[in-house]
Design an enzyme around this catalytic site. Structure first.
Site, PDB file in Angstrom:
ATOM      1  N   THR A 127     -70.778 -16.488 -18.649  1.00 35.32           N
ATOM      2  CA  THR A 127     -71.671 -15.446 -18.166  1.00 35.32           C
ATOM      3  C   THR A 127     -72.797 -15.715 -17.409  1.00 35.32           C
ATOM      4  O   THR A 127     -73.340 -17.212 -17.520  1.00 35.32           O
ATOM      5  CB  THR A 127     -72.305 -14.704 -19.601  1.00 35.32           C
ATOM      6  OG1 THR A 127     -73.371 -14.075 -19.413  1.00 35.32           O
ATOM      7  CG2 THR A 127     -72.653 -15.953 -20.755  1.00 35.32           C
ATOM      8  N   ASP A 128     -73.414 -14.853 -16.625  1.00 36.83           N
ATOM      9  CA  ASP A 128     -74.635 -15.347 -15.894  1.00 36.83           C
ATOM     10  C   ASP A 128     -75.778 -15.515 -16.945  1.00 36.83           C
ATOM     11  O   ASP A 128     -76.930 -15.969 -16.512  1.00 36.83           O
ATOM     12  CB  ASP A 128     -75.033 -14.041 -14.877  1.00 36.83           C
ATOM     13  CG  ASP A 128     -75.236 -12.611 -15.514  1.00 36.83           C
ATOM     14  OD1 ASP A 128     -75.448 -12.446 -16.782  1.00 36.83           O
ATOM     15  OD2 ASP A 128     -75.681 -11.834 -14.821  1.00 36.83           O
ATOM     16  N   GLU A 129     -75.838 -15.201 -18.108  1.00 39.81           N
ATOM     17  CA  GLU A 129     -76.987 -15.382 -19.024  1.00 39.81           C
ATOM     18  C   GLU A 129     -77.234 -16.590 -19.158  1.00 39.81           C
ATOM     19  O   GLU A 129     -78.288 -17.125 -19.763  1.00 39.81           O
ATOM     20  CB  GLU A 129     -76.720 -14.629 -20.216  1.00 39.81           C
ATOM     21  CG  GLU A 129     -76.635 -13.184 -20.145  1.00 39.81           C
ATOM     22  CD  GLU A 129     -76.797 -12.172 -21.640  1.00 39.81           C
ATOM     23  OE1 GLU A 129     -77.410 -12.981 -22.452  1.00 39.81           O
ATOM     24  OE2 GLU A 129     -76.680 -10.925 -21.370  1.00 39.81           O
ATOM     25  N   TYR A 151     -76.972 -16.223 -28.197  1.00 40.58           N
ATOM     26  CA  TYR A 151     -75.780 -16.084 -27.591  1.00 40.58           C
ATOM     27  C   TYR A 151     -75.675 -16.840 -26.281  1.00 40.58           C
ATOM     28  O   TYR A 151     -74.675 -17.447 -26.153  1.00 40.58           O
ATOM     29  CB  TYR A 151     -75.622 -14.445 -27.304  1.00 40.58           C
ATOM     30  CG  TYR A 151     -74.568 -14.170 -26.085  1.00 40.58           C
ATOM     31  CD1 TYR A 151     -73.309 -14.442 -26.293  1.00 40.58           C
ATOM     32  CD2 TYR A 151     -75.061 -13.718 -24.733  1.00 40.58           C
ATOM     33  CE1 TYR A 151     -72.390 -14.271 -25.254  1.00 40.58           C
ATOM     34  CE2 TYR A 151     -74.098 -13.338 -23.829  1.00 40.58           C
ATOM     35  CZ  TYR A 151     -72.867 -13.854 -24.012  1.00 40.58           C
ATOM     36  OH  TYR A 151     -71.938 -13.520 -23.015  1.00 40.58           O
ATOM     37  N   LYS A 155     -72.853 -19.698 -25.312  1.00 38.38           N
ATOM     38  CA  LYS A 155     -71.835 -19.925 -24.226  1.00 38.38           C
ATOM     39  C   LYS A 155     -72.298 -20.958 -23.383  1.00 38.38           C
ATOM     40  O   LYS A 155     -71.393 -21.875 -22.680  1.00 38.38           O
ATOM     41  CB  LYS A 155     -72.211 -18.418 -23.379  1.00 38.38           C
ATOM     42  CG  LYS A 155     -71.743 -17.145 -23.789  1.00 38.38           C
ATOM     43  CD  LYS A 155     -70.154 -17.383 -24.278  1.00 38.38           C
ATOM     44  CE  LYS A 155     -69.149 -17.339 -23.042  1.00 38.38           C
ATOM     45  NZ  LYS A 155     -67.690 -17.069 -23.363  1.00 38.38           N
TER      46      LYS A 155
HETATM   47  O1  DAU Z   1     -75.004 -10.416 -18.003  1.00 39.23           O
HETATM   48  C1  DAU Z   1     -73.737 -10.599 -18.686  1.00 39.23           C
HETATM   49  C2  DAU Z   1     -73.951 -10.184 -20.028  1.00 39.23           C
HETATM   50  O2  DAU Z   1     -74.197  -8.715 -19.955  1.00 39.23           O
HETATM   51  C3  DAU Z   1     -72.752 -10.534 -21.077  1.00 39.23           C
HETATM   52  O3  DAU Z   1     -72.600 -12.204 -21.171  1.00 39.23           O
HETATM   53  C4  DAU Z   1     -73.105 -10.210 -22.546  1.00 39.23           C
HETATM   54  O4  DAU Z   1     -72.005 -10.303 -23.411  1.00 39.23           O
HETATM   55  C5  DAU Z   1     -73.338  -8.696 -22.477  1.00 39.23           C
HETATM   56  O5  DAU Z   1     -73.675  -8.314 -23.683  1.00 39.23           O
HETATM   57  C6  DAU Z   1     -74.371  -8.457 -21.431  1.00 39.23           C
HETATM   58  O6  DAU Z   1     -75.860  -8.769 -21.849  1.00 39.23           O
HETATM   59  P1  DAU Z   1     -76.946  -7.850 -21.872  1.00 39.23           P
HETATM   60  O7  DAU Z   1     -77.828  -8.117 -23.328  1.00 39.23           O
HETATM   61  O8  DAU Z   1     -77.534  -7.954 -20.546  1.00 39.23           O
HETATM   62  O9  DAU Z   1     -76.308  -6.585 -22.264  1.00 39.23           O
HETATM   63  P2  DAU Z   1     -76.898  -5.138 -22.929  1.00 39.23           P
HETATM   64  O10 DAU Z   1     -75.894  -4.196 -22.815  1.00 39.23           O
HETATM   65  O11 DAU Z   1     -77.012  -5.613 -24.483  1.00 39.23           O
HETATM   66  O12 DAU Z   1     -78.092  -4.739 -22.437  1.00 39.23           O
HETATM   67  C7  DAU Z   1     -78.109  -4.339 -21.363  1.00 39.23           C
HETATM   68  C8  DAU Z   1     -79.780  -4.127 -20.883  1.00 39.23           C
HETATM   69  O13 DAU Z   1     -79.980  -3.021 -21.607  1.00 39.23           O
HETATM   70  C9  DAU Z   1     -80.609  -5.175 -21.437  1.00 39.23           C
HETATM   71  O14 DAU Z   1     -81.938  -5.221 -20.560  1.00 39.23           O
HETATM   72  C10 DAU Z   1     -81.127  -4.510 -22.836  1.00 39.23           C
HETATM   73  C11 DAU Z   1     -81.032  -3.174 -22.508  1.00 39.23           C
HETATM   74  N1  DAU Z   1     -80.714  -2.260 -23.668  1.00 39.23           N
HETATM   75  C12 DAU Z   1     -79.567  -2.648 -24.387  1.00 39.23           C
HETATM   76  C13 DAU Z   1     -79.191  -1.987 -25.554  1.00 39.23           C
HETATM   77  C14 DAU Z   1     -78.088  -2.142 -26.252  1.00 39.23           C
HETATM   78  C15 DAU Z   1     -81.569  -1.067 -24.169  1.00 39.23           C
HETATM   79  O15 DAU Z   1     -82.514  -0.950 -23.573  1.00 39.23           O
HETATM   80  N2  DAU Z   1     -81.101  -0.665 -25.322  1.00 39.23           N
HETATM   81  C16 DAU Z   1     -80.136  -0.725 -25.873  1.00 39.23           C
HETATM   82  O16 DAU Z   1     -79.762  -0.021 -27.058  1.00 39.23           O
END
Ligand code: DAU
Length: 337
Positions: A127-129, A151, A155
């Site tokens: 992942t880019d994270e 997380y 990774k």
């Molecule tokens: O960048 C790759 C990564 O993208 C993957 O390695 C991870 O497995 C994947 O979960 C994802 O990580 P993020 O933390 O970026 O994804 P997430 O969908 O959880 O959140 C995307 C953005 O949206 C982040 O800035 C947090 C925000 N968010 C997320 C959720 C779940 C919100 O504002 N509200 C929320 O309820």
């Protein structure tokens, strides 16, 4: 045409299942064994379209269990592609331990199996994270690894073992680092499927903090195709970024999802307490994978519209998920914010 056997770990999850569907539909010479522990985000429905194909085989098991890995490899395999992972940042903040077991110990067990069985290729889906928050510019593959969530650290721990096995034992490894991925069959804990399904249910959506965090979006079919391409054409020991240069703030995504579901901002959006240690921006330089011949095909606008339509038409897929364990998690994650 020579028959080839690929073991796909985590093949019942979101990106893994897209990869399995794609490989079985487009590559008649490949046989696939899915090894999956069937934890909360795995779903056999994700591979229902291909599960009767005689080239598909399923083994239930954990990648951290060497006996399960041996069962999946069976008489031998040509490649292992490791999608199996705990992947949700918010869950890692609540409960990091499972991430260490799967993402770190599990990767180690797979690398040992690759050595034991002399597997010709091991691809680690990362992942880019692992690059951490990127203030400006783009992360290239040689950028320092600076993970900032449990997380991302798990990774990165997996990635470092993979590269160390290459340096120490000459293990034929590859790593892909993908950006935020969206599309059908994504478990509704991540931003896009969580917001889409909440909006379709008439519920509110929780935007973390100011919502100005930036993510770079790639469609799951493009991501899966990139992984297959790197597996076959990449140079062992190398890392390849898979991103599309589709940066969007979370507020922009939210606005578009409201339009596509016909919902109103005021009634639907709730700003909630920010995620701990929240990375503001990810941005990948994917020119190395592109030079290798990978080219993403799905324009973000089209992909997002199709994704919303998919969730609208596939309530039977996501409604049962949003009960039981999911409800308990949602309460724990969001009730106090
Ligand atoms: O960048 C790759 C990564 O993208 C993957 O390695 C991870 O497995 C994947 O979960 C994802 O990580 P993020 O933390 O970026 O994804 P997430 O969908 O959880 O959140 C995307 C953005 O949206 C982040 O800035 C947090 C925000 N968010 C997320 C959720 C779940 C919100 O504002 N509200 C929320 O309820």
């Amino acid at each position: 045409m020579s028959v080839r056997h690929w073991v796909v770990t985590g093949g019942l999850g979101f990106i893994g299942s897209a990869f399995v569907r794609q490989v079985l539909c487009e590559r008649p010479e490949i046989h696939v064994t899915v090894l999956d522990a069937m934890t909360y985000a795995a779903n056999p429905a994700n591979v229902a379209d291909v599960a009767r194909d005689p080239r598909y085989r399923f083994v239930k098991g954990d990648i951290a269990d060497p006996a399960a890995v041996d069962r999946a490899i069976g008489e031998g395999c040509d490649a292992i592609v490791n999608f199996a992972a705990e992947t949700h940042v918010d869950r890692s903040i609540l409960d990091p331990e499972a991430f260490i077991r799967t993402d770190v110990v599990g990767t180690h067990v797979l690398l040992e199996a690759v050595r034991r069985h002399a597997v010709a290729r091991f691809l680690q889906v990362s992942t880019d994270e692992v690059y951490g928050h990127v203030e400006e510019g783009l992360s290239t593959e040689d950028a320092p690894v600076r993970p900032r969530s449990p997380y991302a650290a798990s990774k990165a721990g997996g990635d470092l073992q993979v590269l160390a096995y290459h340096a120490t034992y000459g293990t034929p490894v590859l790593i892909t680092r993908g950006s935020n991925t969206y599309g059908p069959f994504q478990y509704p804990e991540k931003l896009i499927p969580l917001f889409v399904t909440n909006l379709l249910e008439g519920a509110t959506v929780p935007v973390y903090g100011d919502g100005l965090q930036i993510r770079d979006w790639v469609h799951v079919d493009d991501h899966a195709r990139g992984i297959a391409h790197v597996l076959e054409c990449g140079t062992p020991g190398h890392v390849y970024n898979l991103g599309c240069a589709n940066p969007r703030t979370n507020l922009e995504i939210t606005q578009r999802l409201l339009e596509l579901t016909g919902r109103d901002w005021k009634a639907s959006v709730r700003h909630v307490t920010d995620r701990l240690g929240h990375d503001r921006r990810y941005a990948l330089d994917a020119s190395k994978a592109q030079a290798l011949g990978w080219a993403p095909r799905v324009p973000f606008e089209t992909g997002l519209e199709e994704t919303v339509s998919w969730y609208r038409e596939r309530e039977a897929w996501w409604r049962p998920i949003k009960s039981g364990e999911y409800k308990a998690y949602y309460e724990r994650q969001y009730a106090h914010r």
